[in-house]
Write a protein that holds these residues in place. Sequence first.
Motif, short mmCIF file in Angstrom:
data_model
loop_
_atom_site.label_atom_id
_atom_site.label_comp_id
_atom_site.label_asym_id
_atom_site.label_seq_id
_atom_site.Cartn_x
_atom_site.Cartn_y
_atom_site.Cartn_z
N LEU A 108 3.73 8.34 2.64
CA LEU A 108 4.17 7.93 1.30
C LEU A 108 5.69 7.89 1.16
O LEU A 108 6.25 7.00 0.52
CB LEU A 108 3.60 8.87 0.25
CG LEU A 108 2.32 8.42 -0.45
CD1 LEU A 108 1.96 9.37 -1.56
CD2 LEU A 108 2.50 7.00 -1.03
N ASN A 404 -1.69 2.85 1.39
CA ASN A 404 -0.61 3.08 0.43
C ASN A 404 0.39 1.93 0.41
O ASN A 404 0.93 1.57 -0.63
CB ASN A 404 0.15 4.37 0.79
CG ASN A 404 -0.66 5.59 0.46
OD1 ASN A 404 -1.33 5.63 -0.57
ND2 ASN A 404 -0.65 6.58 1.34
N GLN A 407 -1.21 -0.85 -1.70
CA GLN A 407 -1.25 -0.52 -3.14
C GLN A 407 0.13 -0.73 -3.76
O GLN A 407 0.26 -1.31 -4.83
CB GLN A 407 -1.63 0.94 -3.34
CG GLN A 407 -2.91 1.34 -2.68
CD GLN A 407 -4.03 1.51 -3.67
OE1 GLN A 407 -4.02 0.92 -4.73
NE2 GLN A 407 -5.00 2.30 -3.33
N THR A 408 1.14 -0.23 -3.05
CA THR A 408 2.51 -0.35 -3.56
C THR A 408 2.92 -1.82 -3.62
O THR A 408 3.48 -2.31 -4.61
CB THR A 408 3.48 0.42 -2.63
OG1 THR A 408 2.99 1.75 -2.52
CG2 THR A 408 4.89 0.41 -3.13
#
Length: 452
Positions: A108, A404, A407-408
């Motif tokens: 992340l 991730n 999604q970002t």
Amino acid sequence: MSVSVAPPRAKGLPIIGNTTGFMSDPLQFLLQHSCQMGRVFDMQIGSRIITVIWHPADIKHVLSDNAANYVKSEGYKAVKRMLGNGLLNSEGDFWRRQRKLIQPAFHLSEIAAMTNLMTATCSRIVKRWEHLPPGAVIDLSAELMRITLEIVTNALFSTDISPKVERIYQYMGTLLEYAYYRIVSPLQLPEFVPTPGELRFRKARQEFDEIIYNLIAKRKQQTTPSRHDLLDMLLASIDQDTQTGMTEEQLRDEIITLFMAGHETSANALAWCFYLLAQHPDVAMQMRQEINRVAAGKPMSFEQLQALTFTKQVVQETLRLYPPAWVIGRKSLQPDTIAGYQIPANRTVLISPYVTHRHPDLWEQPERFIPERFAKEEVRKIAQPGKFQYLPFGGGARMCIGYNFAQTEMLLVLAVILPHYSMKLPSQHAVQAEPLITLRPKKGLKMQINRL
Ligand code: HEM
């Protein structure tokens, strides 16, 4: 002791079984049979018997609890000809080592550090739309492919591929179409037969390889330090057993896998999102308000993106209705039992997130677009990765590494585009879902755009 039996077989024609029924509409075929035939059923495609499962408990069994008994199915072989032994296709200890090596690039904190670069890349491409006349019709699918392709190459390989993006885009199309054709075609000619499709495939792969080997060579020669990106990590990696680095071929396989897995899926997810928003202008308006409130006219930080609660729900609901990875296939190594049914060794087991996401036993009003369903506590619970009821990114150890990242990226692309543009489907443009390797809008997604 209960004796397990073979799963029920879907009714088909003599010799060809369900081949034509499935091929004419794979999504409806799978959904209808899953609703009518119980938890597990067999279908015959060509001469192969395939077992279909959709229940979360059975998916958990295959992808997680008994995952050691399953490898990627034959379908991935066609993709393997193009992606080689990269992360998507490798197995066993080799896969485990590569995954461990590549995983840190998707942490992340790394994604957060990439957010500005992703926004800048997206904004640069979208800026070209400023010159379009009001109401111009664009192929939004193609534009989104360009955006996600440039984002993945900029973010993971610190490389600006914009001059080559058109060529890469065409090669990708040729490679994916041919791979899909090889998966579904009942008549499989050997690979050495130089059919026009085979020749186009070989040419696209060769030209794509040149681009990637050039990328590797340039980085190896580079004397100034780079951003310490994924490419650096791959180049610096050392095999603990052999004390050697990755071969050029392995580097190529990992890079092309991330190129491919990292842009096609996200672009299609975004295309479906804009398609749904065009049909639900009230939802688009609510998202625009949320984005404007959080961003206050500035590019968004990673932390601000996390505050887009409603926009996230829209993305989740889009991935429920249109999961780009609409099927996930596995092959059993040893005989197994699923929900009381016998599964022989070497059997392809098909999981379709599309079916599980739309099954009326699992969701209320499954065919309707209701982003707010993801605000409910009980839905949020069943949509967790370990529950296997909502699995746009797969599940278990082989779950998408780019989860991730994607999604970002999706939130950010929506946040860049929505405040400045409204989109309408041109009249007479019927959009159909085409389940190729990924689920994409058939013949692209034409959109009439207007600057706000
Ligand atoms: C909406 C976007 C995306 C969707 C829906 C998606 C979906 C999936 C799914 C379902 C799998 C599991 C396949 C299987 O179990 O056989 C997978 C694996 C994978 N995805 Fe994604 N993906 C997306 C974006 C990305 C991105 C952005 C990247 C990289 C930048 C990526 C890289 C990969 C890789 C390398 C694997 C193989 C992982 C492994 O086996 O260890 N994906 N993806």
